[in-house]
Scaffold this motif. Sequence first.
Motif, PDB file in Angstrom:
ATOM      1  N   ILE A 151       7.480  -6.015  -7.303  1.00 46.87           N
ATOM      2  CA  ILE A 151       6.287  -5.442  -7.931  1.00 46.87           C
ATOM      3  C   ILE A 151       5.465  -6.544  -8.584  1.00 46.87           C
ATOM      4  O   ILE A 151       5.997  -7.352  -9.352  1.00 46.87           O
ATOM      5  CB  ILE A 151       6.667  -4.411  -9.014  1.00 46.87           C
ATOM      6  N   TRP A 152       4.185  -6.569  -8.272  1.00 46.76           N
ATOM      7  CA  TRP A 152       3.241  -7.382  -9.037  1.00 46.76           C
ATOM      8  C   TRP A 152       2.935  -6.561 -10.282  1.00 46.76           C
ATOM      9  O   TRP A 152       2.123  -5.656 -10.260  1.00 46.76           O
ATOM     10  CB  TRP A 152       1.998  -7.659  -8.221  1.00 46.76           C
ATOM     11  N   HIS A 153       3.644  -6.870 -11.346  1.00 40.86           N
ATOM     12  CA  HIS A 153       3.505  -6.167 -12.617  1.00 40.86           C
ATOM     13  C   HIS A 153       2.120  -6.416 -13.207  1.00 40.86           C
ATOM     14  O   HIS A 153       1.580  -7.517 -13.110  1.00 40.86           O
ATOM     15  CB  HIS A 153       4.626  -6.661 -13.545  1.00 40.86           C
ATOM     16  N   CYS A 154       1.546  -5.379 -13.800  1.00 39.07           N
ATOM     17  CA  CYS A 154       0.239  -5.454 -14.449  1.00 39.07           C
ATOM     18  C   CYS A 154      -0.804  -6.041 -13.495  1.00 39.07           C
ATOM     19  O   CYS A 154      -1.477  -7.018 -13.803  1.00 39.07           O
ATOM     20  CB  CYS A 154       0.323  -6.299 -15.731  1.00 39.07           C
ATOM     21  N   PHE A 155      -0.934  -5.406 -12.344  1.00 38.98           N
ATOM     22  CA  PHE A 155      -1.868  -5.904 -11.335  1.00 38.98           C
ATOM     23  C   PHE A 155      -3.286  -5.992 -11.890  1.00 38.98           C
ATOM     24  O   PHE A 155      -3.812  -5.032 -12.450  1.00 38.98           O
ATOM     25  CB  PHE A 155      -1.865  -4.989 -10.102  1.00 38.98           C
ATOM     26  N   ASN A 156      -3.887  -7.170 -11.734  1.00 38.39           N
ATOM     27  CA  ASN A 156      -5.281  -7.353 -12.163  1.00 38.39           C
ATOM     28  C   ASN A 156      -6.013  -8.318 -11.241  1.00 38.39           C
ATOM     29  O   ASN A 156      -6.954  -8.996 -11.654  1.00 38.39           O
ATOM     30  CB  ASN A 156      -5.337  -7.859 -13.614  1.00 38.39           C
ATOM     31  N   GLY A 157      -5.566  -8.380  -9.981  1.00 39.22           N
ATOM     32  CA  GLY A 157      -6.163  -9.311  -9.030  1.00 39.22           C
ATOM     33  C   GLY A 157      -7.378  -8.736  -8.325  1.00 39.22           C
ATOM     34  O   GLY A 157      -7.865  -7.641  -8.635  1.00 39.22           O
ATOM     35  N   SER A 158      -7.868  -9.493  -7.358  1.00 39.24           N
ATOM     36  CA  SER A 158      -8.994  -9.050  -6.541  1.00 39.24           C
ATOM     37  C   SER A 158      -8.478  -8.157  -5.414  1.00 39.24           C
ATOM     38  O   SER A 158      -7.262  -8.024  -5.210  1.00 39.24           O
ATOM     39  CB  SER A 158      -9.704 -10.267  -5.939  1.00 39.24           C
ATOM     40  N   VAL A 159      -9.400  -7.571  -4.667  1.00 32.10           N
ATOM     41  CA  VAL A 159      -9.013  -6.746  -3.518  1.00 32.10           C
ATOM     42  C   VAL A 159      -8.247  -7.591  -2.509  1.00 32.10           C
ATOM     43  O   VAL A 159      -7.190  -7.184  -2.007  1.00 32.10           O
ATOM     44  CB  VAL A 159     -10.249  -6.101  -2.864  1.00 32.10           C
ATOM     45  N   GLU A 161      -6.572 -10.359  -3.020  1.00 32.74           N
ATOM     46  CA  GLU A 161      -5.267 -10.734  -3.567  1.00 32.74           C
ATOM     47  C   GLU A 161      -4.299  -9.562  -3.524  1.00 32.74           C
ATOM     48  O   GLU A 161      -3.113  -9.723  -3.206  1.00 32.74           O
ATOM     49  CB  GLU A 161      -5.427 -11.250  -4.998  1.00 32.74           C
ATOM     50  N   GLY A 162      -4.817  -8.371  -3.812  1.00 30.82           N
ATOM     51  CA  GLY A 162      -3.979  -7.183  -3.729  1.00 30.82           C
ATOM     52  C   GLY A 162      -3.497  -6.926  -2.307  1.00 30.82           C
ATOM     53  O   GLY A 162      -2.329  -6.619  -2.078  1.00 30.82           O
ATOM     54  N   LYS A 163      -4.400  -7.092  -1.350  1.00 37.64           N
ATOM     55  CA  LYS A 163      -4.024  -6.896   0.061  1.00 37.64           C
ATOM     56  C   LYS A 163      -3.004  -7.939   0.496  1.00 37.64           C
ATOM     57  O   LYS A 163      -2.049  -7.625   1.223  1.00 37.64           O
ATOM     58  CB  LYS A 163      -5.274  -6.974   0.949  1.00 37.64           C
ATOM     59  N   ARG A 164      -3.193  -9.179   0.042  1.00 42.33           N
ATOM     60  CA  ARG A 164      -2.232 -10.229   0.407  1.00 42.33           C
ATOM     61  C   ARG A 164      -0.855  -9.909  -0.180  1.00 42.33           C
ATOM     62  O   ARG A 164       0.164 -10.058   0.503  1.00 42.33           O
ATOM     63  CB  ARG A 164      -2.717 -11.591  -0.099  1.00 42.33           C
ATOM     64  N   ALA A 165      -0.829  -9.480  -1.437  1.00 42.53           N
ATOM     65  CA  ALA A 165       0.443  -9.129  -2.078  1.00 42.53           C
ATOM     66  C   ALA A 165       1.152  -8.016  -1.309  1.00 42.53           C
ATOM     67  O   ALA A 165       2.363  -8.089  -1.059  1.00 42.53           O
ATOM     68  CB  ALA A 165       0.198  -8.707  -3.525  1.00 42.53           C
ATOM     69  N   ILE A 166       0.396  -7.003  -0.920  1.00 42.32           N
ATOM     70  CA  ILE A 166       0.966  -5.881  -0.168  1.00 42.32           C
ATOM     71  C   ILE A 166       1.495  -6.357   1.186  1.00 42.32           C
ATOM     72  O   ILE A 166       2.590  -5.983   1.603  1.00 42.32           O
ATOM     73  CB  ILE A 166      -0.081  -4.755  -0.016  1.00 42.32           C
ATOM     74  N   ASP A 167       0.718  -7.204   1.838  1.00 44.88           N
ATOM     75  CA  ASP A 167       1.158  -7.749   3.133  1.00 44.88           C
ATOM     76  C   ASP A 167       2.445  -8.561   2.991  1.00 44.88           C
ATOM     77  O   ASP A 167       3.236  -8.654   3.940  1.00 44.88           O
ATOM     78  CB  ASP A 167       0.060  -8.630   3.742  1.00 44.88           C
ATOM     79  N   LEU A 168       2.651  -9.140   1.800  1.00 40.74           N
ATOM     80  CA  LEU A 168       3.848  -9.941   1.544  1.00 40.74           C
ATOM     81  C   LEU A 168       5.035  -9.093   1.097  1.00 40.74           C
ATOM     82  O   LEU A 168       6.099  -9.633   0.803  1.00 40.74           O
ATOM     83  CB  LEU A 168       3.545 -11.009   0.481  1.00 40.74           C
ATOM     84  N   GLY A 169       4.843  -7.774   1.041  1.00 40.37           N
ATOM     85  CA  GLY A 169       5.952  -6.897   0.700  1.00 40.37           C
ATOM     86  C   GLY A 169       6.010  -6.449  -0.743  1.00 40.37           C
ATOM     87  O   GLY A 169       7.019  -5.879  -1.187  1.00 40.37           O
ATOM     88  N   LEU A 170       4.937  -6.688  -1.498  1.00 37.59           N
ATOM     89  CA  LEU A 170       4.923  -6.298  -2.906  1.00 37.59           C
ATOM     90  C   LEU A 170       4.224  -4.960  -3.115  1.00 37.59           C
ATOM     91  O   LEU A 170       3.360  -4.557  -2.337  1.00 37.59           O
ATOM     92  CB  LEU A 170       4.206  -7.360  -3.745  1.00 37.59           C
ATOM     93  N   TYR A 171       4.622  -4.300  -4.183  1.00 37.17           N
ATOM     94  CA  TYR A 171       3.925  -3.122  -4.689  1.00 37.17           C
ATOM     95  C   TYR A 171       3.116  -3.546  -5.911  1.00 37.17           C
ATOM     96  O   TYR A 171       3.363  -4.613  -6.496  1.00 37.17           O
ATOM     97  CB  TYR A 171       4.919  -2.028  -5.063  1.00 37.17           C
ATOM     98  N   LEU A 172       2.176  -2.722  -6.313  1.00 41.21           N
ATOM     99  CA  LEU A 172       1.303  -3.048  -7.430  1.00 41.21           C
ATOM    100  C   LEU A 172       1.617  -2.152  -8.619  1.00 41.21           C
ATOM    101  O   LEU A 172       1.567  -0.924  -8.508  1.00 41.21           O
ATOM    102  CB  LEU A 172      -0.165  -2.881  -7.021  1.00 41.21           C
ATOM    103  N   GLY A 173       1.952  -2.765  -9.741  1.00 41.30           N
ATOM    104  CA  GLY A 173       2.195  -2.024 -10.972  1.00 41.30           C
ATOM    105  C   GLY A 173       0.872  -1.784 -11.681  1.00 41.30           C
ATOM    106  O   GLY A 173       0.175  -2.740 -12.063  1.00 41.30           O
ATOM    107  N   ILE A 174       0.500  -0.525 -11.851  1.00 44.56           N
ATOM    108  CA  ILE A 174      -0.794  -0.172 -12.446  1.00 44.56           C
ATOM    109  C   ILE A 174      -0.567   0.303 -13.872  1.00 44.56           C
ATOM    110  O   ILE A 174       0.125   1.293 -14.110  1.00 44.56           O
ATOM    111  CB  ILE A 174      -1.513   0.917 -11.629  1.00 44.56           C
TER     112      ILE A 174
END
Length: 255
Positions: A151-159, A161-174
């Motif tokens: 999980i990318w905790h406390c997600f505050n990146g760009s669109v 960056e968020g897509k790259r994180a997801i592609d790398l297997g991460l979820y986004l902590g909102i």
Amino acid sequence: MIDTHSHIYLSKFDEDRDEVNARAVEAGVKAIMMPAIDFDSISQMEKLSHPELQFYKMAGIHPCDVPEVLPEELEQKLLDFCGQDDFYGVGETGLDYYWSTERVEQQKQSFRLHCEVAKEVQKPVIIHNRESTEDVLDIVEEEQDGSLKGIWHCFNGSVDEGKRAIDLGLYLGIGGVATFKNAGVDKTVAQLPLDKMMLETDAPYLSPTPKRGKRNEPAFMKFTAQKLAELFDLSLEEIDQRTTKIASQLFGLEL
């Protein structure tokens, strides 16, 4: 709802923890995931109980708590804790260049160790990222062998960056930052897939609007859930169900 990131074990809750827990239950929170700051956090976590709340432990070293010299036994200690059935994640770990850039290499080394342990025990790594997004994602990319999840905790990146994180297997902590009026995180979140998101508080930090500036607590997660409901034009119940299902699957919970 599942609060996927809460430091409810900290002393800031010692005087009124029962009331805090009662408000969490009233708000619809069923489970609280507890990332560690250091190994001393674990004994604090083990004191917590409530008849209507489930508390789930994790083990790790926060990047701001990484020592100047990493102990040789750090990886083994992480394995010893995180390999146990009653530990559900590895972290929190990651990088923080906001508070200090004096120990960047130590932070990176620690982060890599946490990723290695997460892969070995097959549990999610909880990633703290402050002003270090490119380095965080680069390390995740290098460590990703198809088995790393987190999980990318406390997600505050760009669109992107968020897509790259997801592609790398991460979820986004909102969390609460998504409710801040001028942060712009809400506009970013709205352009990313809801099925890769989960709710969190980071209590006692980062209280959502309208509680901003006050000590955060799991009950306040309902304000973040309401914000997601607005962004995705869904009911609060639907947000609850979908984020709870995603978190349950990632952490292997049976609620």
